[in-house]
Structure formats: structure tokens, C-alpha cells
Design a protein around this motif. Sequence first.
Motif, PDB file in Angstrom:
ATOM      1  N   GLY A 131       0.802  -1.221   0.000  1.00 51.80           N
ATOM      2  CA  GLY A 131       0.000   0.000   0.000  1.00 51.80           C
ATOM      3  C   GLY A 131       0.830   1.264   0.000  1.00 51.80           C
ATOM      4  O   GLY A 131       0.327   2.338   0.343  1.00 51.80           O
ATOM      5  N   ASN A 132       2.092   1.149  -0.411  1.00 45.75           N
ATOM      6  CA  ASN A 132       3.022   2.289  -0.294  1.00 45.75           C
ATOM      7  C   ASN A 132       2.611   3.490  -1.138  1.00 45.75           C
ATOM      8  O   ASN A 132       3.069   4.601  -0.892  1.00 45.75           O
ATOM      9  CB  ASN A 132       4.451   1.858  -0.655  1.00 45.75           C
ATOM     10  N   LYS A 133       1.744   3.294  -2.120  1.00 48.96           N
ATOM     11  CA  LYS A 133       1.318   4.419  -2.957  1.00 48.96           C
ATOM     12  C   LYS A 133       0.337   5.334  -2.226  1.00 48.96           C
ATOM     13  O   LYS A 133      -0.070   6.373  -2.763  1.00 48.96           O
ATOM     14  CB  LYS A 133       0.729   3.923  -4.272  1.00 48.96           C
ATOM     15  N   ALA A 134      -0.042   4.962  -1.003  1.00 43.16           N
ATOM     16  CA  ALA A 134      -0.869   5.833  -0.174  1.00 43.16           C
ATOM     17  C   ALA A 134      -0.029   6.610   0.838  1.00 43.16           C
ATOM     18  O   ALA A 134      -0.563   7.394   1.624  1.00 43.16           O
ATOM     19  CB  ALA A 134      -1.934   5.020   0.561  1.00 43.16           C
ATOM     20  N   TYR A 135       1.281   6.413   0.792  1.00 46.06           N
ATOM     21  CA  TYR A 135       2.165   7.075   1.757  1.00 46.06           C
ATOM     22  C   TYR A 135       2.190   8.582   1.539  1.00 46.06           C
ATOM     23  O   TYR A 135       2.272   9.064   0.411  1.00 46.06           O
ATOM     24  CB  TYR A 135       3.586   6.507   1.622  1.00 46.06           C
ATOM     25  N   ILE A 136       2.108   9.321   2.640  1.00 45.61           N
ATOM     26  CA  ILE A 136       2.219  10.775   2.610  1.00 45.61           C
ATOM     27  C   ILE A 136       3.300  11.174   3.610  1.00 45.61           C
ATOM     28  O   ILE A 136       3.181  10.870   4.803  1.00 45.61           O
ATOM     29  CB  ILE A 136       0.896  11.470   2.980  1.00 45.61           C
ATOM     30  N   GLU A 137       4.313  11.823   3.145  1.00 41.93           N
ATOM     31  CA  GLU A 137       5.425  12.200   4.018  1.00 41.93           C
ATOM     32  C   GLU A 137       4.928  13.064   5.174  1.00 41.93           C
ATOM     33  O   GLU A 137       4.186  14.024   4.986  1.00 41.93           O
ATOM     34  CB  GLU A 137       6.485  12.963   3.226  1.00 41.93           C
ATOM     35  N   GLY A 138       5.329  12.690   6.370  1.00 40.35           N
ATOM     36  CA  GLY A 138       4.960  13.445   7.552  1.00 40.35           C
ATOM     37  C   GLY A 138       3.710  12.952   8.249  1.00 40.35           C
ATOM     38  O   GLY A 138       3.403  13.377   9.361  1.00 40.35           O
ATOM     39  N   TYR A 139       2.968  12.058   7.587  1.00 41.00           N
ATOM     40  CA  TYR A 139       1.750  11.514   8.184  1.00 41.00           C
ATOM     41  C   TYR A 139       1.877  10.003   8.375  1.00 41.00           C
ATOM     42  O   TYR A 139       2.517   9.322   7.573  1.00 41.00           O
ATOM     43  CB  TYR A 139       0.537  11.778   7.295  1.00 41.00           C
ATOM     44  N   ARG A 140       1.253   9.522   9.427  1.00 42.28           N
ATOM     45  CA  ARG A 140       1.210   8.080   9.667  1.00 42.28           C
ATOM     46  C   ARG A 140      -0.118   7.550   9.109  1.00 42.28           C
ATOM     47  O   ARG A 140      -1.186   7.889   9.610  1.00 42.28           O
ATOM     48  CB  ARG A 140       1.333   7.784  11.159  1.00 42.28           C
ATOM     49  N   ILE A 141      -0.026   6.760   8.061  1.00 47.51           N
ATOM     50  CA  ILE A 141      -1.195   6.233   7.369  1.00 47.51           C
ATOM     51  C   ILE A 141      -1.243   4.719   7.538  1.00 47.51           C
ATOM     52  O   ILE A 141      -0.215   4.044   7.459  1.00 47.51           O
ATOM     53  CB  ILE A 141      -1.154   6.561   5.859  1.00 47.51           C
ATOM     54  N   GLY A 142      -2.422   4.182   7.776  1.00 42.19           N
ATOM     55  CA  GLY A 142      -2.618   2.739   7.803  1.00 42.19           C
ATOM     56  C   GLY A 142      -3.589   2.348   6.706  1.00 42.19           C
ATOM     57  O   GLY A 142      -4.381   3.176   6.242  1.00 42.19           O
ATOM     58  N   GLY A 143      -3.544   1.103   6.282  1.00 42.28           N
ATOM     59  CA  GLY A 143      -4.479   0.713   5.227  1.00 42.28           C
ATOM     60  C   GLY A 143      -4.290  -0.718   4.775  1.00 42.28           C
ATOM     61  O   GLY A 143      -3.393  -1.429   5.230  1.00 42.28           O
ATOM     62  N   LYS A 144      -5.143  -1.129   3.852  1.00 40.98           N
ATOM     63  CA  LYS A 144      -5.091  -2.490   3.299  1.00 40.98           C
ATOM     64  C   LYS A 144      -5.556  -2.465   1.855  1.00 40.98           C
ATOM     65  O   LYS A 144      -6.573  -1.863   1.526  1.00 40.98           O
ATOM     66  CB  LYS A 144      -5.985  -3.431   4.112  1.00 40.98           C
ATOM     67  N   THR A 145      -4.797  -3.129   1.018  1.00 36.01           N
ATOM     68  CA  THR A 145      -5.162  -3.279  -0.390  1.00 36.01           C
ATOM     69  C   THR A 145      -6.029  -4.519  -0.561  1.00 36.01           C
ATOM     70  O   THR A 145      -6.018  -5.433   0.274  1.00 36.01           O
ATOM     71  CB  THR A 145      -3.914  -3.434  -1.266  1.00 36.01           C
ATOM     72  N   ALA A 146      -6.787  -4.565  -1.653  1.00 34.79           N
ATOM     73  CA  ALA A 146      -7.576  -5.757  -1.962  1.00 34.79           C
ATOM     74  C   ALA A 146      -7.808  -5.832  -3.461  1.00 34.79           C
ATOM     75  O   ALA A 146      -7.990  -4.810  -4.123  1.00 34.79           O
ATOM     76  CB  ALA A 146      -8.916  -5.739  -1.226  1.00 34.79           C
ATOM     77  N   THR A 147      -7.797  -7.045  -3.968  1.00 36.18           N
ATOM     78  CA  THR A 147      -8.088  -7.304  -5.377  1.00 36.18           C
ATOM     79  C   THR A 147      -8.902  -8.593  -5.438  1.00 36.18           C
ATOM     80  O   THR A 147      -8.410  -9.641  -5.031  1.00 36.18           O
ATOM     81  CB  THR A 147      -6.799  -7.469  -6.201  1.00 36.18           C
ATOM     82  N   SER A 148     -10.136  -8.497  -5.910  1.00 29.90           N
ATOM     83  CA  SER A 148     -10.977  -9.694  -5.979  1.00 29.90           C
ATOM     84  C   SER A 148     -11.428  -9.940  -7.413  1.00 29.90           C
ATOM     85  O   SER A 148     -11.582  -9.001  -8.200  1.00 29.90           O
ATOM     86  CB  SER A 148     -12.196  -9.561  -5.059  1.00 29.90           C
TER      87      SER A 148
END
Length: 218
Positions: A127-144
Motif C-alpha cells: 500500500g506504499n502508494k498511499a504514503y504521505i510524508e509526515g503523516y502516519r497512514i494505515g491501510g489495506k489493499t484488496a483485489t478480488s
Amino acid sequence: MTMGLRMGPEMFYQYFTDYHLLEKTGIDIPGEAGTIMHNLENIGEVELATMTFGQSFQITPVQLATMVSSVVNGGNRVTPHFGVEIQDRDGNVLKKFSYPVKENIVSEEVSAQMRGILEKVISEGGGNKAYIEGYRIGGKTATSQTLPRSAHKYISSFVGFAPADDPQVLALCIVHDPQGIYYGGTVCAPVVKNIFENILPYLGIEKEVTAEEPLEEQ
């Protein structure tokens, strides 16, 4: 699939019940759809295997966002809602709405562990394409993959929340039948990143200063 085999159909089904995935969220708009799920007695090895990676059952986007929220917010399943309050034409509050909250969906400890794991999906994983410098982001990718499998059509999605250590906002992006690359981390994570880049400053959530970022002179 190995984890699903160890759990077995009964335990897997019980988790669906514990997360309240087999009931509607109760959102304050009409026409909410319910979960489409196998009956317990019809879950064989093939059904169990595909369920473990998110296929052969269906939940709504609202249900997904509600469940993820309960996992990362300390274990409270908040009823999703649009209505907050009623005001008169002068802005005076006439009525505030309240909505049920189901507690202890997961423990505080498990919720904290999940926040840490899902933050690493962004900082170190797919999920690194959701990374924003300076912010702590959490998440999960999915492909069905949709039926029939022979059509080779997919649903890509990504759910993210921020800040990862104290979630204030959650965003979910779903793309049906993406063309070309169809992975959720590639198709949907950048959309959530763009949303967060606008929402987080609007909410007044400031970036964290890291050791690599020089402090401004006073």
C-alpha cells in the motif's frame, strides 16, 4: 487458505457473526443491502479456501468501512450515519442525533496491534502508494475476481485511515473492472492518498516532524 483450514468453517463463520457482518449496519438511509454469505452447512473446503482471501461472499462498501473502523478505533462498531443534527435557519441546534455503538468488537490490545500492522502495509508493503510524508497512514489493499472467473474481471479496492496511531478519518476507494493493471495497491491507493492530502490539513491534523526534517529556527 492454510489459516482458514486451521480455523475450520465453524470458527470462520463465528467471526463473521462477532464482527456483525451478517447483519445490516443500520445506516440512516433507506435501501441498505445485506451481506451475501454461504450458509454454514454449505461451506466446504473450496468455499472456505476462497473465503479466506475475500472471495465467494459479498459485503457492502458501507459494511466494509464500518468493520475496518471498529478494528482500528479500539473495538467500537459505530453505526454509520449522515445525519448529525437539525438546525433552524439561524443555525441554532434543534436536535442532535445519536446512534448505537457496539463495544468490544476487538480488544484495545488487538486494535493497537492491527493499527501497527496496517501502518506497515503503507510504510513497507503493497500500500506504499498511499504514503504521505509526515503523516502516519494505515491501510489495506484488496483485489478480488468477479464471476465468471473466465471473464478475468476484477474489483480493486483500498481502505486507509489516518493518523495510524489515533485514527480520525477513514477512506475507501473501490474500482470495478479496472483496465490494465488491476491491483488495489496500484489503482486505488493513490486515490486515497489524494483524498487524505486534502482532508488531513482541513481537519487541522499536522505533519509529524521526523529526525530527518530540520526544525525551523525561532
